[in-house]
Design an enzyme around this catalytic site. Structure first.
Site, mmCIF file in Angstrom:
data_model
loop_
_atom_site.group_PDB
_atom_site.id
_atom_site.type_symbol
_atom_site.label_atom_id
_atom_site.label_comp_id
_atom_site.label_asym_id
_atom_site.label_seq_id
_atom_site.Cartn_x
_atom_site.Cartn_y
_atom_site.Cartn_z
ATOM 1 N N TRP A 38 0.906 -1.162 -0.064
ATOM 2 C CA TRP A 38 -0.026 -0.062 0.430
ATOM 3 C C TRP A 38 0.865 1.245 0.325
ATOM 4 O O TRP A 38 0.601 2.002 -1.168
ATOM 5 C CB TRP A 38 -1.036 -0.111 1.243
ATOM 6 C CG TRP A 38 -2.776 -0.999 0.467
ATOM 7 C CD1 TRP A 38 -2.252 -1.853 1.559
ATOM 8 C CD2 TRP A 38 -2.919 -0.757 -0.425
ATOM 9 N NE1 TRP A 38 -3.491 -2.852 0.769
ATOM 10 C CE2 TRP A 38 -4.243 -2.032 -0.375
ATOM 11 C CE3 TRP A 38 -3.638 0.009 -1.165
ATOM 12 C CZ2 TRP A 38 -4.800 -2.513 -1.208
ATOM 13 C CZ3 TRP A 38 -5.043 -0.547 -1.719
ATOM 14 C CH2 TRP A 38 -5.057 -1.180 -2.105
ATOM 15 N N ASP A 93 -1.218 7.427 6.812
ATOM 16 C CA ASP A 93 -2.323 5.848 5.748
ATOM 17 C C ASP A 93 -2.897 4.727 7.480
ATOM 18 O O ASP A 93 -1.650 4.012 7.149
ATOM 19 C CB ASP A 93 -2.253 5.002 4.310
ATOM 20 C CG ASP A 93 -3.167 4.574 4.475
ATOM 21 O OD1 ASP A 93 -4.866 4.413 4.267
ATOM 22 O OD2 ASP A 93 -2.745 3.926 2.777
ATOM 23 N N LYS A 139 -12.820 -1.042 6.936
ATOM 24 C CA LYS A 139 -11.817 -1.462 7.395
ATOM 25 C C LYS A 139 -12.304 -1.635 9.397
ATOM 26 O O LYS A 139 -12.620 -3.074 9.688
ATOM 27 C CB LYS A 139 -10.592 -1.707 7.462
ATOM 28 C CG LYS A 139 -9.836 -2.236 6.244
ATOM 29 C CD LYS A 139 -9.850 -1.184 5.188
ATOM 30 C CE LYS A 139 -8.726 -1.417 3.892
ATOM 31 N NZ LYS A 139 -8.724 -2.589 3.794
#
Lengths: 361, 361
Positions: free
Chosen positions: A101, A172, A196
């Site tokens: 990511w 993030d 999430k």
């Protein structure tokens, strides 16, 4: 109705209490005579939902006054571009790459402007954090970007490893936000896709220090300008109202779990249970990540005998343990044990894993 | 529980049958053991929801093979920038301005590149369409942009007024998409925010001819590149899964209403009933829009005596008729009578309006 134990990496499990409340209120929210989905976003009913969600989030995370909370769209992937579009202002920025990511964030930022990779652990298969000597920081960077929990590789940066480098830290937190207390003041900007630990997909949370607002050029889309969104209370245009409502219910549920301290205790117990099962399996299961940066949210593991993978997946699914297949780039299995997966769910997984190892070891 | 008649301009009423089905399936979709909100977007359950939604939409609108259907985020406001970012390719584009929304689209496009106003009816208060002699088209434009239904001003462009001008026609259909049949092949790109006639806010529909894909520069955010989204089946990143699910339920409901032909007959009856009430009120109520371009979806009207506005709003609300206040830029009242507002709802409004006029005329 039989509910599964849901180990999906995202969209992921939501607290059953939240879903039950959403179900009860679906056609008529608090006597309004309509669903939250049907409400004008500028009406007093929805404004009360939005204001309460922000207030609860500020309380849970201890977000100081000088930070704006934005409820946006487009996911973390849109943020990968939106961050440099807003913050670069003609300068350069540094990225630390610790998994898929943060690597994607770095690549997307390269489309926008001048960014540097300050460190990467790719040659180690993204199973560890870079040591201080490997990190080459630009003291004049517009910001330093990190991903504090890599969903695919199961690598989490512990709070004590996050140091002040003198430039704004952009982070993030998609896959571990709200899983434990965090000192917001360490960061210039925190972002997270909702799907999430927050709520349904289609909602993106951004928490940004007001000093970072107002640097975007006038050529970027207005909806992507943090300063404009902050001035308009996330309502320059219609926000994802139902996602904000569900997120608000999740925030209230978190408060009932004892806030983020309470949640951290539960999450630590869950992670310990699952990693102990893996580590004590005599090599039947292994997790490749350095113990000092193992994620408490995403636990990848491989079976010593990959020929058993299909059997493991079929039998676990039949036992009501869903979405355990690992990401294709890592292989094996992955159990995502977000806030909404209770200890009982992890216990059921561990019981199955122990039994499976005994029968196939 | 008592449901209101909901005349909100958006987010707006949804069909009660759709909400009831969503409620029944909220904790367990078709025996999957989890909510649609909790499903991996790449799992076979959600993929079946997405594929069915696209197939039903293609059937309803008669979308030919050579058009891609994209389920995106960010609303029409993000499209105002995304369209020129994708389609300008260094050229110019034309905008016809017939109300607040096409004016906003034009202003946003000016941030991105070189665009022209080909006609505007602003000096007429956005109450009519431009006549042919007022429209100055650039034959070399990358596209011509129109908004076929102006939500605030209640101006709708009838199908027979949409001519082929030789350049791709890009159209904002946010507030009347799916309200009647449309010949998709007239258009290069159709877009719509979901929160009027499709589903919850946070979902944006784009229907784009494949010839318009692939012109975006590599510097725009990847999530905003139509070609990349088309290649990835709207799943470059996590789409707004729950919004897509609700939209799919709405598409199935539309098929049960007789498709868009059936819906058009109902919408025509609703609009006739309400406009007749206004026009036959002896001037107590007036609608300022030219009869040849009155919207069948958004019906603004003013009371001859504006001092009665507050009383009208209070009494209509008490009668279960909600969200009738007009947009601040137009004043007076506005009834949005989208697909999900049934004839019975419009009849209830008209009955109230007739009674109110009798008591206060």
């Amino acid at each position: 109705m039989s509910r599964i134990w849901n180990f999906s990496a995202g969209p992921a499990a939501l607290p059953e209490e939240v879903l039950q409340q959403a179900q009860a209120e679906l056609l008529d929210w608090h006597g309004a005579g309509c669903s939250v989905m049907e409400m004008s976003h500028r009406g007093k009913e929805f404004m009360s939902i939005l204001d309460q969600a922000e207030a609860d989030l500020r309380e849970l995370m201890g977000i100081p006054e000088q930070y704006k909370v934005l409820f946006l769209q487009g996911g973390a992937t849109q943020q990968f571009a939106q961050i440099p579009m807003n913050l670069l202002a003609g300068r350069s920025a540094d990225y630390i790459v610790t998994g898929s990511w943060s690597k994607k964030a770095f690549k997307e930022a390269q489309r926008v402007g001048n960014v540097r990779c300050a460190a990467t652990t790719e040659s180690s298969g993204f199973t560890r954090l870079p040591v201080a000597e490997e990190i080459r920081l630009d003291p004049f960077a517009a910001y330093l970007h990190v991903c504090t929990n890599e969903t695919i590789h199961g690598v989490e940066i512990p709070a004590h490893r996050i140091a002040d480098t003198g430039v704004p830290l952009v982070v993030d937190m998609s896959s571990h936000i709200l899983s434990r207390p965090v000192n917001v003041e360490k960061f210039g900007l925190i972002y997270a896709g909702a799907q999430k630990n927050i709520g349904p997909s289609g909602l993106t949370l951004v928490i940004v220090h007001r000093d970072l607002l107002g640097m975007a050029p006038l050529t970027i889309p207005t909806v992507m300008d943090y300063a404009v969104m902050a001035e308009n209370g996330s309502m320059l245009n219609t926000p994802p109202t139902y996602g904000i409502y569900i997120a608000g219910l999740v925030f209230q549920w978190l408060k009932r779990q004892g806030g983020l301290e309470g949640m951290a205790a539960i999450n630590d117990a869950k992670a310990r249970l699952l990693y102990d099962c893996i580590d004590q399996s005599g090599g039947f299961y292994t997790n490749p990540v350095d113990p000092d940066c193992r994620s408490a949210m995403n636990v990848p593991f491989v079976l010593a005998d990959a020929e058993l993978d299909a059997k493991f997946l079929a039998e676990s699914k039949a036992a009501g343990l869903a979405s355990l297949k690992g990401h294709k780039s890592v292989g094996g299995m992955r159990a995502s044990i977000y806030n909404a997966v209770p200890l009982a769910g992890v216990q059921a997984l561990v019981d199955f894993m122990n039994d499976f190892a005994k029968r196939n070891g």
